[in-house]
Design an enzyme around this catalytic site. Sequence first.
Site, PDB file in Angstrom:
ATOM      1  N   GLY A  41       0.757  -1.241   0.000  1.00 27.09           N
ATOM      2  CA  GLY A  41       0.000   0.000   0.000  1.00 27.09           C
ATOM      3  C   GLY A  41       0.786   1.288   0.000  1.00 27.09           C
ATOM      4  N   GLY A  42       2.105   1.237   0.105  1.00 28.53           N
ATOM      5  CA  GLY A  42       2.894   2.460   0.216  1.00 28.53           C
ATOM      6  C   GLY A  42       2.679   3.444  -0.910  1.00 28.53           C
ATOM      7  N   CYS A  98      10.401  -3.359  -9.067  1.00 27.83           N
ATOM      8  CA  CYS A  98      11.544  -3.170  -8.174  1.00 27.83           C
ATOM      9  C   CYS A  98      12.647  -4.139  -8.556  1.00 27.83           C
ATOM     10  CB  CYS A  98      11.145  -3.336  -6.709  1.00 27.83           C
ATOM     11  SG  CYS A  98      10.483  -4.961  -6.292  1.00 27.83           S
TER      12      CYS A  98
END
Length: 424
Positions: free
Chosen positions: A263-264, A379
């Site tokens: 959720g960041g 990422c």
Amino acid sequence: MKKNARDTAVRALLRQQSAGSYSNLLIDSVCAQDKLDPRDAKFARALFYGTLERRLTLDHLLRQHSARPLEKLSPAVREILRAGAYQLLYMDVDDYAAVSESVEQAKRLQCSRASGFVNGVLRSLLRDNKRIPPVEGSRAAQLEVEYACPAWLVEIWLAHYGEQACLRMLEQSLGKPPLYLRANTIRISAQVLAQQLQAQGAVCRLLEPEGCIELISQPVATEQLNGFTEGLFHVQDRASQLCAAAVDAQPGMRVLDTCAAPGGKSFTVAQRMQGSGELIARDLHEKRARLVQEGARRLGLSNLHASAGDASVYAPELGRFDRVLCDVPCSGFGVIRRRPEIKYKTPESIRNLPQVQYKILQTSSQYLKEGGRLIYSTCTLLPQENEQVVMRFLAQAKGFQLISQHSYTGEDSDGFFVAVLQRE
């Protein structure tokens, strides 16, 4: 009876090898089970992470001193040797203590018959002044031992990013990762939050993008800092904050985050929308979607709504959006310093990821309004998961153009890739 911190670390290494768990969750769990005091838990974590991180270097060294192939040793003996060698090379531990404790550890972990062998290997290493033998072969093979990163991955980085960037990525893949916070800018500015943190004894600095704070040192755990329970910040790497900034979400927009948990990025995008408009955060699993919603409540983000859904399957009931963030599942080679076990993935284990990523990107594009922007991110630092997926999408999709794409290769951030596409 008090548990031995070295035994805790080795048991965690054995479980890591067999179960492939998240390293941070695993060592925390084993330390809790063994009821280690804070000092011993700190030692166990350092030994666990360091041995896991430096495995390839340690194995190269141990092969020079072991009369038996490492692959033929029992898993427990192999991990005891690795942990013992790590203490000798990289920790502030007395040489005699490192050897003698490893020998006793073999006895405690039901490897008594191998205790003499452990003693002989580690003492041979000491007689050679703990020298890491030179590596014959390619530049990638040499870097594999120097930085404990598999040669196949090093070869890709050398070819795609060049030696200078590759060396930086390798150097920053080792050691303790930095800690970044994102100020909840609908409640507090980064400047005021930094002042409050400093008043508690923390050392921090402001970075770009706006709202980013590097927490250099802190007096207590992050969750115990004043401001956490009040929802004044959340933990988020700088690269993820840069990705959220690339979404360029404006107040009043509709935004979709197709692979949102934990959720960041959703939190940061919602804050950049100043709490207005609507942000739909989706995740494949209902449990993880609930975690996103709980985080949104702590931060007071009333414009964020989380739900479960498969990002590879189009759900027309969601409607159309001004921005769509597509942060796809990936191999994770940009976050090795946070999860060192990632670098031991094989090329075969990640071969199908680009197809999964392309399918999610293609599905996500169907939610976009005309003139809207689609952000694709990972990422990882593999071209087959990054630029090549974007190129395939642009070659097959109609009405999209590439606005920008950038690989973050370890300059004050994790490794990350972000591409911004626009629907004409």
